[in-house]
Design a protein around this motif. Structure first.
Motif, PDB file in Angstrom:
ATOM      1  N   PRO A 173       0.801  -1.226   0.000  1.00 36.56           N
ATOM      2  CA  PRO A 173       0.000   0.000   0.000  1.00 36.56           C
ATOM      3  C   PRO A 173       0.832   1.274   0.000  1.00 36.56           C
ATOM      4  CG  PRO A 173      -0.066  -1.051   2.150  1.00 36.56           C
ATOM      5  CD  PRO A 173       0.605  -2.018   1.230  1.00 36.56           C
ATOM      6  N   VAL A 174       0.440   2.206  -0.851  1.00 33.87           N
ATOM      7  CA  VAL A 174       0.992   3.555  -0.893  1.00 33.87           C
ATOM      8  C   VAL A 174      -0.177   4.517  -1.032  1.00 33.87           C
ATOM      9  CG1 VAL A 174       3.216   2.892  -1.926  1.00 33.87           C
ATOM     10  CG2 VAL A 174       1.277   3.504  -3.411  1.00 33.87           C
ATOM     11  N   VAL A 175       0.104   5.805  -0.874  1.00 35.64           N
ATOM     12  CA  VAL A 175      -0.907   6.832  -1.145  1.00 35.64           C
ATOM     13  C   VAL A 175      -0.433   7.629  -2.351  1.00 35.64           C
ATOM     14  CG1 VAL A 175      -2.076   8.894  -0.293  1.00 35.64           C
ATOM     15  CG2 VAL A 175      -1.710   6.945   1.231  1.00 35.64           C
ATOM     16  N   ASP A 176      -1.214   7.574  -3.419  1.00 31.95           N
ATOM     17  CA  ASP A 176      -0.890   8.274  -4.659  1.00 31.95           C
ATOM     18  C   ASP A 176      -1.631   9.609  -4.713  1.00 31.95           C
ATOM     19  OD1 ASP A 176       0.777   6.315  -5.604  1.00 31.95           O
ATOM     20  OD2 ASP A 176      -0.747   5.359  -6.863  1.00 31.95           O
ATOM     21  N   VAL A 177      -0.930  10.625  -5.176  1.00 38.14           N
ATOM     22  CA  VAL A 177      -1.514  11.954  -5.347  1.00 38.14           C
ATOM     23  C   VAL A 177      -1.267  12.407  -6.781  1.00 38.14           C
ATOM     24  CG1 VAL A 177      -1.513  14.360  -4.600  1.00 38.14           C
ATOM     25  CG2 VAL A 177      -1.097  12.542  -2.933  1.00 38.14           C
ATOM     26  N   LEU A 178      -2.299  12.879  -7.436  1.00 39.27           N
ATOM     27  CA  LEU A 178      -2.194  13.475  -8.764  1.00 39.27           C
ATOM     28  C   LEU A 178      -2.738  14.888  -8.664  1.00 39.27           C
ATOM     29  CD1 LEU A 178      -1.575  13.150 -11.823  1.00 39.27           C
ATOM     30  CD2 LEU A 178      -3.948  12.403 -12.110  1.00 39.27           C
ATOM     31  N   ARG A 179      -1.863  15.879  -8.912  1.00 38.90           N
ATOM     32  CA  ARG A 179      -2.276  17.286  -8.785  1.00 38.90           C
ATOM     33  C   ARG A 179      -1.811  18.082  -9.989  1.00 38.90           C
ATOM     34  NH1 ARG A 179      -0.931  20.387  -3.308  1.00 38.90           N
ATOM     35  NH2 ARG A 179       1.194  19.759  -3.795  1.00 38.90           N
TER      36      ARG A 179
ATOM     37  N   PHE B 137       3.527   8.169  -1.898  1.00 33.92           N
ATOM     38  CA  PHE B 137       4.093   8.220  -0.554  1.00 33.92           C
ATOM     39  C   PHE B 137       3.954   6.855   0.115  1.00 33.92           C
ATOM     40  CE2 PHE B 137       2.899  12.617  -1.352  1.00 33.92           C
ATOM     41  CZ  PHE B 137       3.973  13.335  -0.842  1.00 33.92           C
ATOM     42  N   ILE B 138       4.948   6.482   0.925  1.00 32.89           N
ATOM     43  CA  ILE B 138       4.767   5.280   1.725  1.00 32.89           C
ATOM     44  C   ILE B 138       3.525   5.471   2.587  1.00 32.89           C
ATOM     45  CG2 ILE B 138       7.217   4.684   1.692  1.00 32.89           C
ATOM     46  CD1 ILE B 138       7.383   5.733   4.589  1.00 32.89           C
ATOM     47  N   GLU B 139       2.831   4.391   2.853  1.00 32.79           N
ATOM     48  CA  GLU B 139       1.504   4.483   3.482  1.00 32.79           C
ATOM     49  C   GLU B 139       1.488   5.227   4.825  1.00 32.79           C
ATOM     50  OE1 GLU B 139      -2.139   3.504   5.552  1.00 32.79           O
ATOM     51  OE2 GLU B 139      -0.119   2.877   6.136  1.00 32.79           O
ATOM     52  N   PRO B 140       2.443   5.016   5.743  1.00 36.71           N
ATOM     53  CA  PRO B 140       2.377   5.743   7.018  1.00 36.71           C
ATOM     54  C   PRO B 140       2.459   7.258   6.862  1.00 36.71           C
ATOM     55  CG  PRO B 140       3.869   3.877   7.190  1.00 36.71           C
ATOM     56  CD  PRO B 140       3.547   4.032   5.735  1.00 36.71           C
ATOM     57  N   VAL B 141       3.160   7.720   5.818  1.00 39.17           N
ATOM     58  CA  VAL B 141       3.241   9.155   5.551  1.00 39.17           C
ATOM     59  C   VAL B 141       2.025   9.623   4.769  1.00 39.17           C
ATOM     60  CG1 VAL B 141       4.531  10.953   4.319  1.00 39.17           C
ATOM     61  CG2 VAL B 141       5.756   9.241   5.673  1.00 39.17           C
ATOM     62  N   GLY B 142       1.703   8.921   3.703  1.00 42.17           N
ATOM     63  CA  GLY B 142       0.617   9.342   2.831  1.00 42.17           C
ATOM     64  C   GLY B 142      -0.738   9.395   3.500  1.00 42.17           C
ATOM     65  N   ARG B 143      -0.991   8.518   4.473  1.00 38.65           N
ATOM     66  CA  ARG B 143      -2.316   8.513   5.105  1.00 38.65           C
ATOM     67  C   ARG B 143      -2.586   9.800   5.866  1.00 38.65           C
ATOM     68  NH1 ARG B 143      -0.852   3.679   9.308  1.00 38.65           N
ATOM     69  NH2 ARG B 143       0.381   4.877  10.811  1.00 38.65           N
ATOM     70  N   LEU B 144      -1.532  10.549   6.225  1.00 38.13           N
ATOM     71  CA  LEU B 144      -1.727  11.844   6.883  1.00 38.13           C
ATOM     72  C   LEU B 144      -2.447  12.830   5.964  1.00 38.13           C
ATOM     73  CD1 LEU B 144       1.817  12.290   8.518  1.00 38.13           C
ATOM     74  CD2 LEU B 144      -0.303  11.559   9.664  1.00 38.13           C
ATOM     75  N   LEU B 145      -2.323  12.617   4.651  1.00 37.38           N
ATOM     76  CA  LEU B 145      -2.913  13.551   3.695  1.00 37.38           C
ATOM     77  C   LEU B 145      -4.434  13.455   3.638  1.00 37.38           C
ATOM     78  CD1 LEU B 145      -0.332  13.202   0.786  1.00 37.38           C
ATOM     79  CD2 LEU B 145      -0.454  14.974   2.554  1.00 37.38           C
ATOM     80  N   PHE B 146      -5.008  12.391   4.178  1.00 39.24           N
ATOM     81  CA  PHE B 146      -6.465  12.280   4.184  1.00 39.24           C
ATOM     82  C   PHE B 146      -7.101  13.241   5.193  1.00 39.24           C
ATOM     83  CE2 PHE B 146      -5.246   8.064   2.449  1.00 39.24           C
ATOM     84  CZ  PHE B 146      -5.912   8.177   1.239  1.00 39.24           C
TER      85      PHE B 146
END
Length: 252
Positions: A121-127, A143-152
């Motif tokens: 799992p990762v968190v993908d962002v397209l902007r 982003f690796i999942e522990p970092v990317g999940r903060l973006l939610f």
């Protein structure tokens, strides 16, 4: 705290260039005119012009009248990782439109760079990133999942992702950047308002923490008529001193 006069003069001319009052190819007012306009000494005006020349906003010097350059506003390396910080530093208005933010399995390329397994799992962002409301860059980040999940818990349409993550204690310490050229795919073309196959400047980024662990893999694609990259380097004078290398990003 009052701003030094040379800084104030540079800021005013920079703003005039940004909003088109001083157009590309137009000659900058003479030192005499600028001295009278700002109530400044010739040395102060020359210092302001030197700043703009160093930033790539104007050309000229050594007896040639300065004119507004087509390529403007370099980005110092220390702000290279943040589009928002760079744009604000040069007096432009950064903007962003989040097209997608999603938790999914890592692609093969992202997984290899992040040091995880494909499908982890990762968190993908397209902007879409804009300068003064004009499309300039399409940003793809994993982003690796522990970092990317903060973006939610963050609205990426209203600020810098990096600034937010660092405010949450994320250790974004260093970045490695690879710059090349690619042809626009259908997604690039749709969001950057260009034709499929049009040339784009690509910056691939590997952001790591202070231990060297990779936190983000990014693939940012810039319209070359809006942003350009240059490299400044200097020959060292001392024995054993490494050459100085500085990457600069410019807008046009």
């Amino acid at each position: 705290m009052s701003v030094p006069m040379n800084v104030a003069v540079a800021q005013e001319l920079r703003q005039q260039i940004a909003d088109g009052r001083l157009a590309v190819g137009q000659q900058i007012p003479s030192e005499t005119v600028l001295c009278a306009r700002f109530g400044a000494s010739r040395g102060t005006v020359r210092a302001a012009l030197a700043t703009l020349r160093h930033e790539g906003l104007i050309s000229g010097g050594r007896g040639r009248s300065p004119v507004v350059r087509e390529a403007v506003a370099p980005q110092p390396f220390e702000t290279f990782m943040s589009f928002t910080a760079w744009a604000e530093k040069i007096g432009r208005t950064p903007g962003q439109h989040t097209i997608e933010i999603a938790r999914r399995g890592a692609s093969a390329v992202a997984a290899q760079t992040l040091g995880i397994g494909e499908g982890d799992p990762v968190v993908d962002v397209l902007r879409l990133r804009t300068l003064d409301g004009t499309p300039a860059m399409l940003e793809r980040s994993s982003f690796i999942e522990p970092v990317g999940r903060l973006l939610f818990d963050f609205d990426p349409d209203h600020g810098s992702i990096y600034a937010y993550l660092m405010s949450r204690g994320v250790d974004l310490s260093e970045g490695r950047h690879t710059i090349d050229a690619v042809a626009a795919d259908e997604v690039d073309a749709m969001h950057l308002d260009i034709e499929p196959g049009a040339p784009l400047l690509r910056e691939r980024r590997r952001a790591v923490d202070s231990t060297g662990a990779c936190l983000e893999y990014a693939d940012d694609r810039y319209r070359p008529d809006r942003v350009a990259f240059t490299i400044d380097n200097a020959q060292p004078t001392g024995v054993g001193v490494q050459p100085d290398l500085r990457i600069i990003k410019e807008t046009s």
